[in-house]
Design a protein around this motif. Structure first.
Motif, short mmCIF file in Angstrom:
data_model
loop_
_atom_site.label_atom_id
_atom_site.label_comp_id
_atom_site.label_asym_id
_atom_site.label_seq_id
_atom_site.Cartn_x
_atom_site.Cartn_y
_atom_site.Cartn_z
N LEU A 12 0.83 -1.21 0.00
CA LEU A 12 0.00 0.00 0.00
C LEU A 12 0.86 1.27 0.00
O LEU A 12 0.43 2.31 -0.47
CB LEU A 12 -0.93 0.01 1.23
N ILE A 36 -23.71 12.01 2.68
CA ILE A 36 -22.69 12.62 1.81
C ILE A 36 -23.33 13.68 0.90
O ILE A 36 -22.72 14.70 0.62
CB ILE A 36 -21.89 11.53 1.03
N LEU A 83 -15.75 11.20 -3.75
CA LEU A 83 -16.25 11.26 -2.37
C LEU A 83 -17.53 10.44 -2.25
O LEU A 83 -17.73 9.70 -1.29
CB LEU A 83 -16.50 12.70 -1.94
N ALA A 91 -16.44 6.53 -3.08
CA ALA A 91 -15.62 5.88 -2.05
C ALA A 91 -16.33 5.85 -0.71
O ALA A 91 -16.05 5.02 0.14
CB ALA A 91 -14.27 6.61 -1.92
N THR A 94 -19.50 2.47 3.43
CA THR A 94 -20.18 2.75 4.70
C THR A 94 -21.45 1.92 4.84
O THR A 94 -21.79 1.48 5.94
CB THR A 94 -20.48 4.26 4.80
N PRO A 153 -15.52 -4.01 4.65
CA PRO A 153 -16.16 -4.05 3.34
C PRO A 153 -15.19 -4.10 2.16
O PRO A 153 -15.51 -4.63 1.11
CB PRO A 153 -16.96 -2.75 3.30
N VAL A 154 -13.99 -3.54 2.33
CA VAL A 154 -13.11 -3.41 1.16
C VAL A 154 -12.26 -4.64 1.01
O VAL A 154 -11.53 -5.02 1.92
CB VAL A 154 -12.20 -2.17 1.29
N ALA A 207 -10.62 -3.46 -3.67
CA ALA A 207 -10.72 -2.14 -4.30
C ALA A 207 -9.48 -1.30 -4.07
O ALA A 207 -9.56 -0.10 -3.89
CB ALA A 207 -11.95 -1.41 -3.76
N THR A 208 -8.35 -1.95 -4.06
CA THR A 208 -7.11 -1.23 -3.76
C THR A 208 -6.12 -1.45 -4.89
O THR A 208 -4.95 -1.61 -4.66
CB THR A 208 -6.49 -1.82 -2.49
N LEU A 230 -7.52 -6.35 1.71
CA LEU A 230 -7.48 -5.83 3.09
C LEU A 230 -8.14 -6.79 4.06
O LEU A 230 -7.66 -7.00 5.17
CB LEU A 230 -8.18 -4.47 3.14
N GLY A 283 -7.00 1.41 4.58
CA GLY A 283 -5.79 1.53 3.77
C GLY A 283 -4.62 1.98 4.61
O GLY A 283 -4.64 1.93 5.86
N CYS A 308 -7.64 6.43 3.70
CA CYS A 308 -9.00 6.93 3.51
C CYS A 308 -9.20 8.37 4.01
O CYS A 308 -9.05 8.65 5.20
CB CYS A 308 -9.99 6.02 4.21
N GLY A 322 -12.02 9.80 4.06
CA GLY A 322 -13.32 9.91 4.71
C GLY A 322 -13.42 9.15 6.02
O GLY A 322 -14.52 9.01 6.57
C1 HEM Z 1 -9.57 5.85 0.24
C2 HEM Z 1 -11.87 2.51 2.90
C3 HEM Z 1 -15.44 5.62 3.83
C4 HEM Z 1 -13.40 8.78 0.82
C5 HEM Z 1 -9.88 4.69 0.91
C6 HEM Z 1 -9.03 3.52 0.94
C7 HEM Z 1 -9.69 2.59 1.67
C8 HEM Z 1 -10.94 3.16 2.11
C9 HEM Z 1 -9.21 1.18 1.97
C10 HEM Z 1 -7.64 3.39 0.29
C11 HEM Z 1 -7.69 2.72 -1.05
C12 HEM Z 1 -6.32 2.47 -1.64
O1 HEM Z 1 -5.28 2.71 -1.00
O2 HEM Z 1 -6.26 2.01 -2.80
C13 HEM Z 1 -13.03 3.07 3.37
C14 HEM Z 1 -13.96 2.41 4.27
C15 HEM Z 1 -14.97 3.29 4.54
C16 HEM Z 1 -14.67 4.50 3.80
C17 HEM Z 1 -13.79 1.00 4.80
C18 HEM Z 1 -16.19 3.13 5.39
C19 HEM Z 1 -16.29 2.30 6.37
C20 HEM Z 1 -15.19 6.76 3.13
C21 HEM Z 1 -15.99 7.95 3.17
C22 HEM Z 1 -15.42 8.83 2.29
C23 HEM Z 1 -14.24 8.20 1.73
C24 HEM Z 1 -17.25 8.14 4.01
C25 HEM Z 1 -15.81 10.22 1.90
C26 HEM Z 1 -16.91 10.77 2.05
C27 HEM Z 1 -12.21 8.24 0.40
C28 HEM Z 1 -11.32 8.90 -0.55
C29 HEM Z 1 -10.22 8.06 -0.72
C30 HEM Z 1 -10.46 6.90 0.13
C31 HEM Z 1 -11.56 10.24 -1.22
C32 HEM Z 1 -9.02 8.29 -1.62
C33 HEM Z 1 -7.92 8.93 -0.84
C34 HEM Z 1 -6.64 9.08 -1.65
O3 HEM Z 1 -6.44 8.39 -2.65
O4 HEM Z 1 -5.83 9.94 -1.27
N1 HEM Z 1 -11.02 4.44 1.64
N2 HEM Z 1 -13.49 4.32 3.10
N3 HEM Z 1 -14.13 6.95 2.27
N4 HEM Z 1 -11.66 7.04 0.79
FE1 HEM Z 1 -12.53 5.74 2.05
#
Ligand code: HEM
Length: 419
Positions: free
Chosen positions: A62, A161, A245, A248, A253, A299-300, A303-304, A329, A358, A364, A366
């Motif tokens: 990662l 959101i 936003l 993801a 969620t 959940p994920v 998706a990485t 993950l 992540g 993440c 969010g």
């Molecule tokens: C990135 C999980 C909720 C916005 C990620 C990544 C993971 C993740 C694993 C990294 C993916 C990677 O490295 O390839 C989750 C889980 C959530 C959640 C398990 C809920 C339980 C949210 C929420 C938002 C959000 C509520 C926004 C409203 C983002 C964004 C990224 C991200 C914008 C990209 C960040 C970047 O690339 O710099 N999320 N997420 N996520 N998540 Fe979440």
């Protein structure tokens, strides 16, 4: 416990991406961690990819700068076959978002969005999340039964959101429909998803335009206003940002709430312990508990995606330039090398540096919002419907599974009718 090197496989790898796998992927993940920790497989789309399942390898992958998030590095993308990514985003011109780019572009966009999507904005949003949670429960509390996916876990994140972004309330049901289309067809026929993504994109472009003329206090206005050394997001970047936003932060969620509630219903002692703590006004167990639910059945899964920008070695395995690498993950978070009794749900678990959100620069964005929603949803359900119980045979429940995220299709419950 696994050895440093993979032990010889006693049998062929268990089948992945089947119904049985979606219902319970953990035995297959245990096999992979043990025998083929960096495992090449064909995804349902036909693309060949490496699956990384051990915690140490996953964490390293990662954060490894040689692994790019940009699909141009996929060896198959030159032939127009690059199929790892979000369905529909290509045709809707939404590719320039955080999950598809590397530094220095990623650094610039992430800095800009972080100025608008601040922990403070999320903290100030807490009363609205609580209100939404209560309204959704009001919708079924008098009936004494409900499907917690459709009536609760699914609408909560989408309304949250939308509110945060500044989508007017009267338009939010359109988003609910589009999101429903994306979730229903995820990993299946891509036509419906592409249409939903296109409609969302058109709507967001118009909304951004309107907010530019008439800014408010919402996140989209914040994204437009955000500047860093005189730099701003372009309209296309802002649309892609709003889209990611939504994308993801939505299904992830839904599944945190759905998988989390299900795990609590299946572990009555843990659930009773949480209920007692909440009744005493102690929210410490709620906070550690939501992290544990994410580790235990996050959940994920895949998706990485990342793509090797050069030949490299990962977990003792040669990976060629252009190969997709998927960090699983949910498998890493059950690794006995990292977590004591990894298959046990322990809401009070302290040493819990799980990878559910992540790791590294794409961690993440969010996570504070997801924690807020997950904690509000579970605490309010348990407080308001104290005798909540499963109204289906666990064997009969269907899981939406495999490629990107994993979660229940329905979660029928019963409880003493309120009111
Ligand atoms: C990135 C999980 C909720 C916005 C990620 C990544 C993971 C993740 C694993 C990294 C993916 C990677 O490295 O390839 C989750 C889980 C959530 C959640 C398990 C809920 C339980 C949210 C929420 C938002 C959000 C509520 C926004 C409203 C983002 C964004 C990224 C991200 C914008 C990209 C960040 C970047 O690339 O710099 N999320 N997420 N996520 N998540 Fe979440």
């Amino acid at each position: 416990m696994h050895d440093k090197t993979a032990s010889p496989a006693p049998a062929p790898a268990p089948p992945l991406f089947t119904w049985e796998f979606a219902a319970d992927p953990y035995p297959a993940y245990a096999w992979l961690r043990e025998h083929a920790p960096v495992h090449r497989t064909a995804l349902p789309s036909g693309v060949e990819a490496w699956l990384v399942t051990r915690y140490a390898d996953a964490r390293q992958a990662l954060a490894d700068q040689r692994l790019s998030k940009n699909p141009v590095h996929h060896s198959e993308s030159a032939h127009g076959k690059g199929k790892v990514g979000i369905p529909g985003e290509r045709s809707a011109n939404l590719m320039t978002h955080l999950l598809n780019i590397d530094p220095p572009d990623h650094t610039r966009l992430r800095r800009l969005v972080s100025k608008a999507f601040t922990p403070r904005r999320v903290a100030e949003f807490a009363p609205r999340v609580q209100e939404l949670t209560d309204q959704l429960i009001d919708g079924f509390a008098e009936r004494g039964e409900a499907d917690l996916i459709h009536e609760f876990a699914f609408p909560l994140p989408i309304y949250a959101i939308c509110d945060l972004l500044g989508v007017p309330r009267e338009d939010q049901d359109d988003f609910r429909d589009w999101a429903g289309m994306m979730i229903r067809h995820g990993g299946g026929p891509r036509g419906g998803v592409a249409r939903a993504v296109k409609r969302m994109r058109t709507y967001l472009a118009e909304l951004i335009h309107r907010k530019r003329e008439n800014p408010g206090e919402d996140l989209i206005s914040g994204l437009i206003r955000a500047s860093d050394h005189g730099e701003h997001l372009t309209e296309n970047e802002a649309a892609a940002m709003a889209f990611i936003l939504l994308f993801a932060g939505f299904e992830t969620t839904v599944n945190l709430i759905g998988n989390g509630t299900y795990a609590l219903l299946r572990h009555p002692e843990q659930r009773a312990r949480l209920q007692r703590a909440l009744a005493e006004g102690d929210e410490t167990l709620l906070a550690t508990g939501v992290e544990e639910l994410l580790r235990y059945d996050g959940p994920v899964e895949l998706a990485t995606w990342r793509f090797a920008t050069q030949d490299l070695t990962l977990g003792g395995q040669r990976v060629a330039e252009g190969d997709p690498v998927l960090v699983v993950l949910a498998a890493a978070d059950r690794d006995p090398e990292r977590f004591a009794d990894p298959d046990t749900l322990d809401l009070a678990r302290r040493d819990n540096q799980h990878l559910g959100y992540g790791h590294g620069i794409h961690y993440c964005l969010g996570a504070p919002l997801a924690r807020l929603e997950g904690q509000a949803a579970l605490a309010t359900l348990l407080r308001r419907l104290p005798d909540l119980r499963l109204a289906a045979d666990p064997e009969e429940l269907r899981w939406r599974g495999g490629l990107i995220m994993r979660g229940l299709r329905t979660l029928p419950v019963e409880f003493t009718a309120q009111g």
